[in-house]
Design a protein around this motif. Structure first.
Motif, mmCIF file in Angstrom:
data_model
loop_
_atom_site.group_PDB
_atom_site.id
_atom_site.type_symbol
_atom_site.label_atom_id
_atom_site.label_comp_id
_atom_site.label_asym_id
_atom_site.label_seq_id
_atom_site.Cartn_x
_atom_site.Cartn_y
_atom_site.Cartn_z
ATOM 1 N N THR A 29 0.848 -1.189 0.000
ATOM 2 C CA THR A 29 0.000 0.000 0.000
ATOM 3 C C THR A 29 0.884 1.239 0.000
ATOM 4 O OG1 THR A 29 -1.808 -1.097 1.176
ATOM 5 C CG2 THR A 29 -1.718 1.302 1.292
ATOM 6 N N ARG A 73 -1.663 7.306 -2.901
ATOM 7 C CA ARG A 73 -2.273 7.228 -4.238
ATOM 8 C C ARG A 73 -1.508 8.065 -5.257
ATOM 9 N NH1 ARG A 73 -6.916 5.289 -5.867
ATOM 10 N NH2 ARG A 73 -7.847 6.009 -7.812
ATOM 11 N N ARG A 84 -9.023 -3.803 -2.358
ATOM 12 C CA ARG A 84 -10.169 -2.874 -2.520
ATOM 13 C C ARG A 84 -10.636 -2.336 -1.162
ATOM 14 N NH1 ARG A 84 -11.866 -6.622 -6.447
ATOM 15 N NH2 ARG A 84 -13.242 -7.640 -4.939
ATOM 16 N N ASP A 131 -8.098 0.326 0.154
ATOM 17 C CA ASP A 131 -8.189 1.611 -0.564
ATOM 18 C C ASP A 131 -9.500 2.326 -0.258
ATOM 19 O OD1 ASP A 131 -5.711 1.212 -1.649
ATOM 20 O OD2 ASP A 131 -6.442 0.397 -3.541
ATOM 21 N N ALA A 132 -10.584 1.551 -0.092
ATOM 22 C CA ALA A 132 -11.872 2.168 0.236
ATOM 23 C C ALA A 132 -11.850 2.790 1.625
ATOM 24 C CB ALA A 132 -12.971 1.103 0.156
ATOM 25 N N LYS A 133 -11.091 2.190 2.523
ATOM 26 C CA LYS A 133 -11.012 2.686 3.907
ATOM 27 C C LYS A 133 -10.431 4.104 3.964
ATOM 28 C CE LYS A 133 -9.957 -0.274 7.232
ATOM 29 N NZ LYS A 133 -10.940 -0.104 8.330
ATOM 30 N N GLU A 139 -10.346 6.247 1.257
ATOM 31 C CA GLU A 139 -10.848 7.071 0.155
ATOM 32 C C GLU A 139 -11.397 8.394 0.691
ATOM 33 O OE1 GLU A 139 -13.731 5.024 -2.111
ATOM 34 O OE2 GLU A 139 -13.444 6.247 -3.914
ATOM 35 N N ASN A 140 -11.168 9.466 -0.071
ATOM 36 C CA ASN A 140 -11.616 10.822 0.309
ATOM 37 C C ASN A 140 -11.010 11.297 1.626
ATOM 38 O OD1 ASN A 140 -13.322 11.043 -1.971
ATOM 39 N ND2 ASN A 140 -14.900 9.860 -0.916
ATOM 40 N N SER A 141 -9.854 10.765 1.970
ATOM 41 C CA SER A 141 -9.122 11.236 3.148
ATOM 42 C C SER A 141 -7.861 11.955 2.664
ATOM 43 C CB SER A 141 -8.748 10.048 4.037
ATOM 44 O OG SER A 141 -7.660 9.340 3.475
ATOM 45 N N GLU A 188 -5.132 9.206 0.722
ATOM 46 C CA GLU A 188 -5.689 8.161 -0.146
ATOM 47 C C GLU A 188 -4.589 7.191 -0.567
ATOM 48 O OE1 GLU A 188 -9.604 9.631 -2.361
ATOM 49 O OE2 GLU A 188 -7.764 10.485 -3.184
ATOM 50 N N THR A 189 -4.960 5.952 -0.729
ATOM 51 C CA THR A 189 -3.953 4.913 -0.976
ATOM 52 C C THR A 189 -4.174 4.200 -2.311
ATOM 53 O OG1 THR A 189 -5.278 3.248 0.165
ATOM 54 C CG2 THR A 189 -3.677 4.480 1.486
ATOM 55 N N LYS A 190 -3.134 3.519 -2.712
ATOM 56 C CA LYS A 190 -3.181 2.634 -3.876
ATOM 57 C C LYS A 190 -2.532 1.311 -3.455
ATOM 58 C CE LYS A 190 -1.564 2.184 -8.649
ATOM 59 N NZ LYS A 190 -0.750 2.823 -9.713
#
Length: 384
Positions: free
Chosen positions: A56, A59, A225, A228-230, A232-234, A237-239
């Motif tokens: 991880t 992003r 998934r 990354d969803a955890k 998201e919009n923070s 953000e991760t990839k």
């Protein structure tokens, strides 16, 4: 004289011209072997990593460090067995040699990477010694490091709180791989993240990227998934990718190595095609009367075609195989020199090289061979 002897005698009739042509082919296949090895290294060298681990990163880019608070959140995701952070240190040895130096949590790193071989007592010492460092076998051998010595390493990224870029670590272990593939990867250095986190000038709380060991490799996509969803919009953000994809992506940060190598090889072989093709065409023109004599003596058109093709294949095969052999030796010497690039001219390179030899032989030999086959005895003897 046998047919083989006849082909060899014709091939070396003009020794200087044949030697220079052979030298061109040897050089081309030497380049081919080394460049194709680089291509394999960057595009398929991560095959052994599989999908049992995820990585991880931020992003935006892996160079943006993720905060340490995320480690516990990632660890709570169903399917995650163990997590550790890995922070790029930017190490430099003796002011000139770049090191792949990473700051990790020793015990967590051990849990995520059981492929590394180090006695348990040294893992413990690595965790309990604030200034501890362990080094890959290849790095230690290259610089003559011994367990117990202090190793000064400067960082081109992280100065200490006192402003100095020079760090001193206690070498507590030499890490090797548990199998041959991992032994070849023992080109890194790991330092205790706790010490790095406390002493670097930019403050504590940075974890770099996160290395995640999965309970079930089949669930890799689902776990990625969820992670990354955890976030998201923070602000962070991760990839998340499997380890193999991440490594390939990292390699491509240096450019599309495969495309660069293909264009270089295209230029080399296009030039070689012209050189060898011209040599074979010239050789054929000089021997038109001899071909006519052969046909007069009873050799068929197909036999004459075979002689010319065999001569071309022999020329390309001798030069190509010598070039690939030299590339294999050069790759071995590079690997032994301690350069942290596990360059190998392996079977895939040899297979591609042999195919290239056959294609080159056909490309440069087919037209002269067909011309020899179609020769009419009367016209050839008359010089028409």
């Amino acid at each position: 004289m046998t047919k083989t002897g006849f082909v060899v005698a014709n091939l070396f009739r003009k020794k200087a011209r044949t030697s220079l042509t052979l030298l061109s082919i040897v050089t081309a296949f030497l380049l081919f072997g080394l460049l194709q090895s680089v291509n394999v290294l960057f595009n398929a060298g991560a095959d052994f990593l599989g999908t049992a681990r995820l990585i991880t990163q931020a992003r935006v880019s892996f160079t943006q460090s993720l905060p340490m608070r995320m480690r516990a959140e990632i660890e709570s995701v169903p399917g995650v067995e163990a997590v550790t952070q890995s922070q790029w240190f930017g190490g430099v040895w003796q002011g000139k040699d770049q090191l792949v130096a990473l700051a990790v949590d020793p015990l967590r790193f051990h849990a995520v990477y059981p492929e590394w071989d180090l006695p348990e007592a040294q893992w413990k010492q690595f965790a309990e010694t604030r200034t501890a460092m362990v080094a890959g076998r290849k790095v230690a051998d290259q610089y003559g490091w011994k367990v117990g010595q202090k190793v000064p390493i400067s960082s081109n990224i992280f100065p200490q709180k006192n402003g100095s870029k020079d760090w001193v670590f206690d070498l507590v272990g030499i890490v090797d791989g548990k199998d041959e593939e991992w032994k070849r990867q023992a080109t890194q250095v790991w330092i205790n993240h706790g010490y790095f986190d406390e002493e670097n000038q930019f403050g504590s709380g940075a974890g770099g990227i996160y290395l995640i060991k999965l309970k079930d490799p089949e669930a890799a996509a689902k776990v990625a998934r969820i992670i990354d969803a955890k976030f998201e919009n923070s602000p962070d953000e991760t990839k998340t990718q499997n380890e193999k994809d991440w490594n390939l992506g990292f390699a491509k940060q240096f450019g599309d190595i495969g495309l660069i190598v293909r264009w270089i090889l295209f230029a080399v072989f296009f030039t070689l095609l012209l050189v060898v093709g011209n040599t074979m065409a010239q050789s054929m023109r000089e021997r038109v009367p001899e071909m006519a004599v052969l046909k007069t003596l009873g050799f068929s058109d197909t036999s004459v075609l075979g002689f010319v093709l065999a001569e071309t294949v022999a020329l390309c095969a001798i030069g190509g195989l010598i070039g690939l052999a030299l590339a294999t030796v050069a790759g071995w010497l590079i690997a032994q020199s301690g350069i942290p690039i596990p360059l190998r001219v392996e079977w895939r390179v040899w297979t591609a090289g042999i195919i290239a030899i056959l294609l080159l032989s056909i490309a440069v030999g087919l037209l002269p061979a067909l011309r020899a086959k179609r020769l009419k005895i009367v016209d050839a003897l008359a010089g028409r």
